[in-house]
Design an enzyme around this catalytic site. Sequence first.
Site, PDB file in Angstrom:
ATOM      1  N   GLY A  37       0.562  -1.105   0.164  1.00 22.70           N
ATOM      2  CA  GLY A  37      -0.257   0.185  -0.282  1.00 22.70           C
ATOM      3  C   GLY A  37       1.469   1.570  -0.490  1.00 22.70           C
ATOM      4  O   GLY A  37       0.490   2.460   0.045  1.00 22.70           O
ATOM      5  N   GLY A  90       0.148   1.768  -4.564  1.00 19.97           N
ATOM      6  CA  GLY A  90      -1.312   2.058  -3.830  1.00 19.97           C
ATOM      7  C   GLY A  90      -1.015   3.856  -3.317  1.00 19.97           C
ATOM      8  O   GLY A  90      -1.792   3.362  -2.575  1.00 19.97           O
ATOM      9  N   TYR A 115      10.829 -13.008 -11.916  1.00 20.50           N
ATOM     10  CA  TYR A 115       9.834 -12.417 -11.634  1.00 20.50           C
ATOM     11  C   TYR A 115       8.071 -12.938 -12.460  1.00 20.50           C
ATOM     12  O   TYR A 115       7.400 -13.028 -11.847  1.00 20.50           O
ATOM     13  CB  TYR A 115       9.773 -11.086 -11.837  1.00 20.50           C
ATOM     14  CG  TYR A 115       9.226 -10.128 -11.358  1.00 20.50           C
ATOM     15  CD1 TYR A 115       8.619  -9.592 -10.058  1.00 20.50           C
ATOM     16  CD2 TYR A 115       7.934  -9.378 -12.300  1.00 20.50           C
ATOM     17  CE1 TYR A 115       8.024  -8.114  -9.689  1.00 20.50           C
ATOM     18  CE2 TYR A 115       7.118  -8.033 -12.385  1.00 20.50           C
ATOM     19  CZ  TYR A 115       6.642  -8.377 -11.158  1.00 20.50           C
ATOM     20  OH  TYR A 115       5.858  -6.835 -10.963  1.00 20.50           O
ATOM     21  N   LYS A 157       4.550 -13.877 -11.059  1.00 17.40           N
ATOM     22  CA  LYS A 157       3.293 -13.509 -11.919  1.00 17.40           C
ATOM     23  C   LYS A 157       2.035 -14.070 -13.009  1.00 17.40           C
ATOM     24  O   LYS A 157       0.916 -14.211 -12.115  1.00 17.40           O
ATOM     25  CB  LYS A 157       3.987 -11.780 -12.090  1.00 17.40           C
ATOM     26  CG  LYS A 157       4.376 -11.082 -11.466  1.00 17.40           C
ATOM     27  CD  LYS A 157       2.866 -10.488 -10.327  1.00 17.40           C
ATOM     28  CE  LYS A 157       3.636  -8.911 -10.099  1.00 17.40           C
ATOM     29  NZ  LYS A 157       2.875  -8.377  -8.706  1.00 17.40           N
ATOM     30  N   ASN A 165       3.765  -0.555 -18.293  1.00 12.38           N
ATOM     31  CA  ASN A 165       4.908   0.285 -17.682  1.00 12.38           C
ATOM     32  C   ASN A 165       4.269   1.166 -16.791  1.00 12.38           C
ATOM     33  O   ASN A 165       3.979   2.844 -17.649  1.00 12.38           O
ATOM     34  CB  ASN A 165       6.133   1.044 -18.908  1.00 12.38           C
ATOM     35  CG  ASN A 165       6.658   0.075 -19.649  1.00 12.38           C
ATOM     36  OD1 ASN A 165       5.913  -0.902 -19.951  1.00 12.38           O
ATOM     37  ND2 ASN A 165       7.907  -0.371 -19.264  1.00 12.38           N
ATOM     38  N   VAL A 166       3.946   1.107 -15.326  1.00  7.00           N
ATOM     39  CA  VAL A 166       3.385   1.857 -14.548  1.00  7.00           C
ATOM     40  C   VAL A 166       4.569   3.145 -14.404  1.00  7.00           C
ATOM     41  O   VAL A 166       5.351   3.223 -14.190  1.00  7.00           O
ATOM     42  CB  VAL A 166       2.096   1.842 -13.410  1.00  7.00           C
ATOM     43  CG1 VAL A 166       1.952   2.617 -12.542  1.00  7.00           C
ATOM     44  CG2 VAL A 166       1.876   0.436 -13.808  1.00  7.00           C
TER      45      VAL A 166
END
Length: 323
Positions: free
Chosen positions: A17, A22, A145, A149, A174-175
């Site tokens: 978070g 988050g 990874y 996922k 892509n964030v």
Amino acid sequence: MTEAVGLVPKRILVTGGTGLVGRAIEKVVADGEGRPDEEWIFVSSRDADLTNAGETKALFEQHKPTHVIHLAAMVGGLFKNIRYNLDFWRRNIHINDNVLHSAYETGVQKVVSCLSTCIFPDKTTYPINESMIHNGPPHSSNFGYSYAKRMIDIQNRGYFEQHGCRFTAVIPTNVFGPHDNFNIEDGHVLPGLIHKVYLAKQTGSALTIWGTGKPRRQFIYSLDLARLFLWVLREYDEVEPIILSVGEEDEVSIREAAEAIVEAMDFRGELVFDTTKADGQFKKTASNAKLRHYLPSFQFTPFRQAVKETCAWFSANYANARK
């Protein structure tokens, strides 16, 4: 008050978070997107070690969530993944299994987990869509990874088939945004570039970009992703995952991304591309057709505006930003 209008209260636990996504969800909820029947609980690694089954179960028993947004993960950029594939596999497998099983054991109604487009096969046709996740091995640079996922999707199906659980997952591209990890060595490409431009501007030196600048990516602003997470939590009923992304037409090259940062931070120095450094995957273009089927009129923040807001946040919070 909630009883008066006939609403059943939701207790929404957000793992991870205090990370990029988050914090974005927390802001969007605080800025008016939350609902009267929702109580939001944001937890971080300080609250429980999610690689530990006992601590995870205790966290769930303490907060008694009805819904979970599962963001917690060991994450890193290209070069950290290359060095620690085994660690990425083991830590994330433990975290995901503990969270999903604790959710099942404590009667959570819905879990929305966060995947990544790196789970898709390295050798594939484009654009990639939700049906192609398991069609071949992921890129070798981050197989630990990626496979960890992917296994969330397998577990979601298993919990649904055996127990009827409504566990699902989203796959963002892509964030980036405020509260990202701006570490140059271990962070993702965009926040790493923002930090590099900031430092180059301070020292009056050239900006060195790793790789050729040619790889192409779809970037999604964390605040846009947060709004989509709320929709998935409340409205999306499929167990099958959904890609959350801008359209194929909004894909940009690493060079174009760097140029947007240079413009946003008013950097006047030279750009140098270090072609001795790896590029990673050239592209992983994702289709957002499924998202558009559900939300045809969703408005994404324009890329340059989102970059400008992120650069402004980083400059204003440089002393305390993760870097």
